[in-house]
Design a protein around this motif. Structure first.
Motif, mmCIF file in Angstrom:
data_model
loop_
_atom_site.group_PDB
_atom_site.id
_atom_site.type_symbol
_atom_site.label_atom_id
_atom_site.label_comp_id
_atom_site.label_asym_id
_atom_site.label_seq_id
_atom_site.Cartn_x
_atom_site.Cartn_y
_atom_site.Cartn_z
ATOM 1 N N PRO A 43 0.826 -1.227 0.000
ATOM 2 C CA PRO A 43 0.000 0.000 0.000
ATOM 3 C C PRO A 43 0.853 1.267 0.000
ATOM 4 O O PRO A 43 1.830 1.372 0.736
ATOM 5 C CB PRO A 43 -0.807 -0.128 1.305
ATOM 6 C CG PRO A 43 -0.045 -1.105 2.150
ATOM 7 C CD PRO A 43 0.601 -2.051 1.197
ATOM 8 N N GLY A 44 0.462 2.189 -0.874
ATOM 9 C CA GLY A 44 1.171 3.449 -0.977
ATOM 10 C C GLY A 44 2.421 3.390 -1.822
ATOM 11 O O GLY A 44 3.074 4.410 -2.053
ATOM 12 N N VAL A 114 -5.029 4.391 4.625
ATOM 13 C CA VAL A 114 -5.683 3.848 3.429
ATOM 14 C C VAL A 114 -7.081 4.454 3.324
ATOM 15 O O VAL A 114 -7.881 4.320 4.248
ATOM 16 C CB VAL A 114 -5.797 2.309 3.477
ATOM 17 C CG1 VAL A 114 -6.450 1.784 2.199
ATOM 18 C CG2 VAL A 114 -4.435 1.660 3.696
ATOM 19 N N LEU A 115 -7.352 5.120 2.203
ATOM 20 C CA LEU A 115 -8.689 5.663 1.940
ATOM 21 C C LEU A 115 -9.300 4.903 0.776
ATOM 22 O O LEU A 115 -8.748 4.868 -0.327
ATOM 23 C CB LEU A 115 -8.616 7.150 1.605
ATOM 24 C CG LEU A 115 -9.938 7.789 1.126
ATOM 25 C CD1 LEU A 115 -11.015 7.683 2.213
ATOM 26 C CD2 LEU A 115 -9.726 9.243 0.713
ATOM 27 N N LEU A 116 -10.462 4.295 1.022
ATOM 28 C CA LEU A 116 -11.213 3.574 0.005
ATOM 29 C C LEU A 116 -12.519 4.326 -0.216
ATOM 30 O O LEU A 116 -13.438 4.246 0.609
ATOM 31 C CB LEU A 116 -11.494 2.140 0.471
ATOM 32 C CG LEU A 116 -10.288 1.354 1.021
ATOM 33 C CD1 LEU A 116 -10.747 0.085 1.720
ATOM 34 C CD2 LEU A 116 -9.316 1.020 -0.103
ATOM 35 N N THR A 136 -7.557 16.727 0.768
ATOM 36 C CA THR A 136 -7.335 15.442 1.428
ATOM 37 C C THR A 136 -6.440 14.565 0.563
ATOM 38 O O THR A 136 -5.502 13.917 1.060
ATOM 39 C CB THR A 136 -8.676 14.729 1.684
ATOM 40 O OG1 THR A 136 -9.462 15.523 2.567
ATOM 41 C CG2 THR A 136 -8.457 13.357 2.307
ATOM 42 N N PHE A 137 -6.736 14.545 -0.730
ATOM 43 C CA PHE A 137 -5.926 13.780 -1.686
ATOM 44 C C PHE A 137 -4.471 14.220 -1.620
ATOM 45 O O PHE A 137 -3.557 13.386 -1.536
ATOM 46 C CB PHE A 137 -6.478 13.977 -3.104
ATOM 47 C CG PHE A 137 -5.789 13.155 -4.152
ATOM 48 C CD1 PHE A 137 -4.519 13.479 -4.608
ATOM 49 C CD2 PHE A 137 -6.428 12.055 -4.717
ATOM 50 C CE1 PHE A 137 -3.882 12.726 -5.577
ATOM 51 C CE2 PHE A 137 -5.798 11.294 -5.688
ATOM 52 C CZ PHE A 137 -4.528 11.632 -6.123
ATOM 53 N N GLU A 138 -4.237 15.524 -1.691
ATOM 54 C CA GLU A 138 -2.873 16.046 -1.680
ATOM 55 C C GLU A 138 -2.120 15.621 -0.425
ATOM 56 O O GLU A 138 -0.958 15.219 -0.482
ATOM 57 C CB GLU A 138 -2.900 17.570 -1.780
ATOM 58 C CG GLU A 138 -3.332 18.094 -3.140
ATOM 59 C CD GLU A 138 -2.320 17.788 -4.226
ATOM 60 O OE1 GLU A 138 -1.331 18.542 -4.343
ATOM 61 O OE2 GLU A 138 -2.504 16.776 -4.950
ATOM 62 N N ASN A 143 2.111 12.042 1.540
ATOM 63 C CA ASN A 143 2.604 11.207 2.636
ATOM 64 C C ASN A 143 2.610 9.723 2.282
ATOM 65 O O ASN A 143 2.748 8.875 3.157
ATOM 66 C CB ASN A 143 1.747 11.437 3.889
ATOM 67 C CG ASN A 143 2.027 12.790 4.522
ATOM 68 O OD1 ASN A 143 3.151 13.087 4.919
ATOM 69 N ND2 ASN A 143 1.004 13.617 4.612
ATOM 70 N N LYS A 144 2.442 9.446 0.966
ATOM 71 C CA LYS A 144 2.501 8.072 0.451
ATOM 72 C C LYS A 144 1.486 7.148 1.117
ATOM 73 O O LYS A 144 1.782 5.995 1.439
ATOM 74 C CB LYS A 144 3.923 7.515 0.585
ATOM 75 C CG LYS A 144 4.941 8.241 -0.280
ATOM 76 C CD LYS A 144 6.321 7.654 -0.133
ATOM 77 C CE LYS A 144 7.286 8.209 -1.167
ATOM 78 N NZ LYS A 144 7.331 9.670 -1.236
#
Length: 236
Positions: A43-44, A114-116, A136-138, A143-144
């Motif tokens: 992840p990331g 983790v954002l789903l 929020t995305f940025e 921050n990977k």
């Protein structure tokens, strides 16, 4: 307006039935399946963000949740994992504005690992939540932190979405899910029967797969009705 607490969204709101083991990949979904598994394992790092798109009931939410469940099973509560629909995300944002708790809202989502986010097509023509999601995305991207989005169409076909947000959705990898072919539909039926601990003749499996060609949800509905019928009449 009632809103869910942070604990409701972290870890335990994932549907435990949606895993990679219960997903049946076919020609229509093999690439999306393998890319999603790669994301779950790293992840990331592997692909970020990923956008899974396709028509109704083709497995978008299943794959997205599989990623979350895999990470949660590997990492437990050491990572903050949030699955939420775009509609609930918007409702929570609106409630935060009304209740003057927007700082708490921002802190919650910008500190995720983790954002789903499911069904981003719901965000069309909603400028306020689009702006909030952009920031929020940025924060998460820089921050990977892993992000996964689903949509019912390619991102280029969305209307009334800010260009800067559209480019963010497209920054990583887009995965297309198509309707399953006959062989995959047969495999899906057999998988569902195995999970349910039921058996039906092969010719019946083939008949269902041949005649139900729309999506996985319709296959499940047909199979559920047949199993219920068998249970009730107690005959083969």
């Amino acid at each position: 307006m009632e809103t869910k607490t942070e604990e409701t969204y972290i870890g335990n709101n994932l549907n435990p039935k949606y895993t990679f083991d219960t997903f049946v990949p076919g020609e229509n979904s093999a690439f999306a399946y393998n890319a999603s598994l790669a994301v779950a394992k790293n992840p990331g790092k592997a692909y970020n963000p990923i956008l899974i798109y396709g028509g109704v009931a083709l497995g978008k939410t299943h794959l997205m949740s599989s990623i979350g469940n895999y990470i949660y099973n590997e990492k437990g509560d050491s990572l903050k994992i949030c699955y939420i629909s775009a509609e609930n995300f918007t409702n929570e944002f609106t409630a935060a504005l009304a209740n003057k708790t927007i700082d708490k809202f921002k802190a919650k989502y910008r500190n995720l690992d983790v954002l789903l986010l499911d069904d981003i097509h719901f965000l069309q023509n909603k400028k306020g939540i689009q702006e909030e999601l952009f920031y929020t995305f940025e924060e998460l991207y820089n921050n990977k932190k892993q992000m996964v989005f689903t949509c019912d169409r390619p991102i280029t076909e969305l209307k009334d979405i800010e260009d800067r947000l559209r480019t963010r959705f497209s920054r990583g990898m887009s995965l297309d899910l198509l309707p399953p072919n006959y062989e995959t539909r047969c495999a899906i039926i057999q998988k569902k029967l195995s999970i349910a601990g039921k058996e039906i003749p092969t010719e019946v499996v083939n008949y269902i797969a041949k005649n139900v060609q729309t999506n996985v949800r319709d296959l499940e509905a047909c199979l559920t009705k047949m199993i219920a019928y068998l249970d009730i009449i107690k005959k083969p």
